[in-house]
Design an enzyme around this catalytic site. Structure first.
Site, mmCIF file in Angstrom:
data_model
loop_
_atom_site.group_PDB
_atom_site.id
_atom_site.type_symbol
_atom_site.label_atom_id
_atom_site.label_comp_id
_atom_site.label_asym_id
_atom_site.label_seq_id
_atom_site.Cartn_x
_atom_site.Cartn_y
_atom_site.Cartn_z
ATOM 1 N N ASP A 101 3.990 75.227 65.662
ATOM 2 C CA ASP A 101 2.879 74.302 65.904
ATOM 3 C C ASP A 101 3.012 73.060 65.019
ATOM 4 O O ASP A 101 3.277 73.182 63.819
ATOM 5 C CB ASP A 101 1.545 74.983 65.601
ATOM 6 C CG ASP A 101 1.341 76.264 66.419
ATOM 7 O OD1 ASP A 101 2.336 76.864 66.849
ATOM 8 O OD2 ASP A 101 0.171 76.653 66.597
ATOM 9 N N ASP A 125 0.885 72.989 70.820
ATOM 10 C CA ASP A 125 -0.058 72.566 69.778
ATOM 11 C C ASP A 125 0.526 71.398 68.996
ATOM 12 O O ASP A 125 0.741 71.455 67.791
ATOM 13 C CB ASP A 125 -0.460 73.724 68.851
ATOM 14 C CG ASP A 125 -1.566 74.588 69.464
ATOM 15 O OD1 ASP A 125 -1.911 74.350 70.639
ATOM 16 O OD2 ASP A 125 -2.072 75.481 68.770
ATOM 17 N N ASN A 155 -2.817 75.969 73.362
ATOM 18 C CA ASN A 155 -4.253 75.942 73.640
ATOM 19 C C ASN A 155 -4.879 74.604 73.256
ATOM 20 O O ASN A 155 -5.883 74.200 73.826
ATOM 21 C CB ASN A 155 -4.976 77.100 72.950
ATOM 22 C CG ASN A 155 -4.763 77.138 71.458
ATOM 23 O OD1 ASN A 155 -3.630 77.127 70.984
ATOM 24 N ND2 ASN A 155 -5.848 77.179 70.699
ATOM 25 N N HIS A 156 -4.272 73.876 72.307
ATOM 26 C CA HIS A 156 -4.844 72.576 71.934
ATOM 27 C C HIS A 156 -4.539 71.509 72.986
ATOM 28 O O HIS A 156 -5.360 70.612 73.192
ATOM 29 C CB HIS A 156 -4.380 72.166 70.534
ATOM 30 C CG HIS A 156 -5.115 72.931 69.474
ATOM 31 N ND1 HIS A 156 -6.252 72.463 68.847
ATOM 32 C CD2 HIS A 156 -4.899 74.175 68.979
ATOM 33 C CE1 HIS A 156 -6.696 73.377 67.994
ATOM 34 N NE2 HIS A 156 -5.892 74.428 68.056
ATOM 35 N N HIS A 170 1.333 79.654 67.352
ATOM 36 C CA HIS A 170 -0.103 79.897 67.502
ATOM 37 C C HIS A 170 -0.760 80.591 66.310
ATOM 38 O O HIS A 170 -1.872 80.235 65.939
ATOM 39 C CB HIS A 170 -0.364 80.694 68.788
ATOM 40 C CG HIS A 170 -1.812 80.832 69.156
ATOM 41 N ND1 HIS A 170 -2.666 79.756 69.227
ATOM 42 C CD2 HIS A 170 -2.563 81.921 69.473
ATOM 43 C CE1 HIS A 170 -3.871 80.189 69.599
ATOM 44 N NE2 HIS A 170 -3.844 81.487 69.746
#
Ligand SMILES: [Mn+2]
Length: 218
Positions: free
Chosen positions: A18, A47, A73-74, A184
């Protein structure tokens, strides 16, 4: 949903965890390992944005021919906010989305459209076999079942949000893939569970560092 890359005959293939808006730090890590943009490739577990000071650079990085990311997810927050309006703004803000929420609508849309082009998974041919890259948890026990899993929302949500493998120290092997590289969940060091390698060593955290995993020598 899945983007396939052939073998890199010219150079090395790295995967980074990330990034969360710390592109200068990433640049330093790349320089330290002699990354050569003309022949090496850099894959990202997603991310790219939220939390750090250089989130807006994400689009410049994605435009580089040697940089390839899956969505995390970001990215999903930004996509949902700009394309569907369906996002919990307080939750997004609490998770570092302030930079995005402060952008003009047109610029938000630019990010949303760019992120919406990112695949949920990448697979790269290496000398050892196929190596998969995705953000959070592999939703299947056999890589061959991935296209079917990603066709459904639960499979996509597991791929970008789940922490089950680390939570339960699940050592099961994903069949028909040499290794799967994920991020993550920030960890102190790289951790392999089964053939799933967790590489978010918190390059975006004060005490962390970026791991650049050379998947040619796994
Ligand atoms: Mn994440």
């Amino acid at each position: 949903m899945i983007r396939h890359f052939g073998k890199n005959a010219a150079g090395r293939d790295f995967v980074v965890g990330d990034i969360h808006g710390y592109f200068s730090r990433l640049q330093e890590a790349l320089a330290a390992c002699g990354f050569a943009p003309g022949k090496d490739r850099l894959f990202s577990v997603g991310d790219l944005v939220d939390r750090g000071p250089e989130c807006e650079l994400a689009l410049d990085w994605l435009a580089q021919p040697w940089f390839h990311a899956v969505r995390g997810n970001h990215e999903d927050y930004a996509i949902r906010h700009s394309l569907t309006g369906r996002v919990d703004v307080d939750n997004y803000m609490a998770n570092g989305g302030g930079w995005f929420l402060g952008l003009p609508a047109q610029r938000q849309k630019e990010f949303g459209l760019a992120f919406d082009k990112l695949p949920y998974a990448i697979e790269v041919e290496t000398a050892k076999g196929l190596v998969g890259v995705l953000h959070a948890d592999c939703p299947v026990r056999d890589w061959k079942d991935l296209p079917a899993a990603l066709a459904g929302k639960p499979g996509r949500m597991t791929t970008i949000w789940s922490r089950e493998r680390t939570q339960y120290s699940d050592q099961s092997v994903v069949q028909n893939v040499y290794a799967v590289i994920v991020g993550h969940t920030p960890l102190r060091e790289v951790v392999a569970l089964g053939n799933v390698v967790h590489i978010d060593t918190g390059g975006w955290l004060e005490q962390g560092h970026f791991t650049l995993l050379d998947i040619g020598v796994l």
